[in-house]
Design a protein around this motif. Structure first.
Motif, PDB file in Angstrom:
ATOM      1  N   MET A 133      38.510  -8.199  16.881  1.00 55.80           N
ATOM      2  CA  MET A 133      38.454  -8.398  18.337  1.00 55.80           C
ATOM      3  C   MET A 133      37.086  -8.928  18.772  1.00 55.80           C
ATOM      4  O   MET A 133      37.004  -9.717  19.715  1.00 55.80           O
ATOM      5  N   THR A 155      48.926  -6.443  13.511  1.00 56.65           N
ATOM      6  CA  THR A 155      48.088  -6.405  14.716  1.00 56.65           C
ATOM      7  C   THR A 155      48.417  -7.528  15.699  1.00 56.65           C
ATOM      8  O   THR A 155      47.773  -7.657  16.729  1.00 56.65           O
ATOM      9  N   ASP A 157      50.739  -8.220  18.009  1.00 51.37           N
ATOM     10  CA  ASP A 157      50.979  -7.918  19.426  1.00 51.37           C
ATOM     11  C   ASP A 157      49.698  -7.462  20.121  1.00 51.37           C
ATOM     12  O   ASP A 157      49.421  -7.870  21.260  1.00 51.37           O
ATOM     13  N   HIS A 158      48.923  -6.642  19.444  1.00 52.67           N
ATOM     14  CA  HIS A 158      47.645  -6.176  20.018  1.00 52.67           C
ATOM     15  C   HIS A 158      46.703  -7.353  20.257  1.00 52.67           C
ATOM     16  O   HIS A 158      46.070  -7.444  21.317  1.00 52.67           O
ATOM     17  N   VAL A 159      46.595  -8.246  19.294  1.00 52.80           N
ATOM     18  CA  VAL A 159      45.701  -9.404  19.409  1.00 52.80           C
ATOM     19  C   VAL A 159      46.130 -10.291  20.578  1.00 52.80           C
ATOM     20  O   VAL A 159      45.299 -10.709  21.387  1.00 52.80           O
ATOM     21  N   LYS A 161      47.918  -9.458  23.266  1.00 59.71           N
ATOM     22  CA  LYS A 161      47.687  -8.758  24.534  1.00 59.71           C
ATOM     23  C   LYS A 161      46.206  -8.758  24.896  1.00 59.71           C
ATOM     24  O   LYS A 161      45.838  -8.992  26.044  1.00 59.71           O
ATOM     25  N   ALA A 162      45.350  -8.482  23.917  1.00 58.94           N
ATOM     26  CA  ALA A 162      43.908  -8.455  24.177  1.00 58.94           C
ATOM     27  C   ALA A 162      43.404  -9.837  24.585  1.00 58.94           C
ATOM     28  O   ALA A 162      42.586  -9.959  25.499  1.00 58.94           O
ATOM     29  N   ASP A 166      42.264  -9.009  28.135  1.00 65.76           N
ATOM     30  CA  ASP A 166      40.845  -8.644  28.094  1.00 65.76           C
ATOM     31  C   ASP A 166      39.896  -9.829  27.962  1.00 65.76           C
ATOM     32  O   ASP A 166      38.743  -9.741  28.368  1.00 65.76           O
TER      33      ASP A 166
END
Length: 186
Positions: A133, A155, A157-159, A161-162, A166
């Motif tokens: 990240m 990872t 989906d997390h990547v 979304k971030a 973010d």
């Protein structure tokens, strides 16, 4: 340049003899590197005549691919001096003009030209949680165009979304998934 020729040239590059586990060093294979940069150029026009940065360049495979595909300028950045030495030898062997910078990506202060495209195979964050990240955050800050990054499927989906939530990415999509059976293009 044809895909097979690019992959062949990248296959001749020197790789780590003793990768540093703490830095999550692992080579970017010529097969995936060639396809990643070939797709970036031939599907999206993000390499030829562009300023391309290779974050966490390691042995310089992604940066070399960008240079071979006609990037106007390639800047390769890594924290590890030994990686940069290998990458520099690889660039010399292919007669490529690549600028190398030793720097921790988290401390990168970009001034001057805007990078058009960032390519990277960042640490996955298995040794230092969030390392992937950190790379993505900086890449999205300095790239005026696109960021091409390799991440673990677990990872994904997390990547995504971030990146959107973010790091203010305008879009985030999976272009390819690599499995034991080969590539599956989206």
């Amino acid at each position: 340049m044809k895909l097979k020729q690019l992959e062949s040239l990248l296959g001749d590059l020197e790789q780590f003899s003793n990768p540093k586990v703490e830095l999550e060093q692992y080579p970017t294979g010529p097969h995936i590197a060639a396809r990643m940069l070939y797709t970036a150029e031939n599907s999206f026009g993000d390499v030829t005549d562009k300023l391309v940065a290779d974050f966490g360049c390691g042995c310089g495979t992604l940066g070399a691919a960008a240079a071979l595909l006609g990037a106007e300028q390639v800047i390769a950045i890594d924290i590890d001096s030994q990686s940069l030495e290998i990458a520099s030898v690889n660039a010399e062997d292919l007669e490529l003009d690549i600028n190398f910078i030793q720097c921790d990506i988290r401390n990168l202060e970009w001034r001057g030209q805007t990078v058009d495209t960032v390519v990277m195979n960042p640490p996955f964050g298995t040794r230092k949680k969030g390392a992937d990240m950190d790379f993505l955050c900086v890449a999205l800050k300095v790239a005026s165009g696109a960021v091409y990054s390799l991440h673990k499927t677990s990872t994904r989906d997390h990547v995504k979304k971030a990146a959107l939530r973010d790091f203010n990415a305008s879009s985030a999509e999976v272009l390819c998934e690599v499995s034991e059976d080969g590539f599956a293009w989206s």
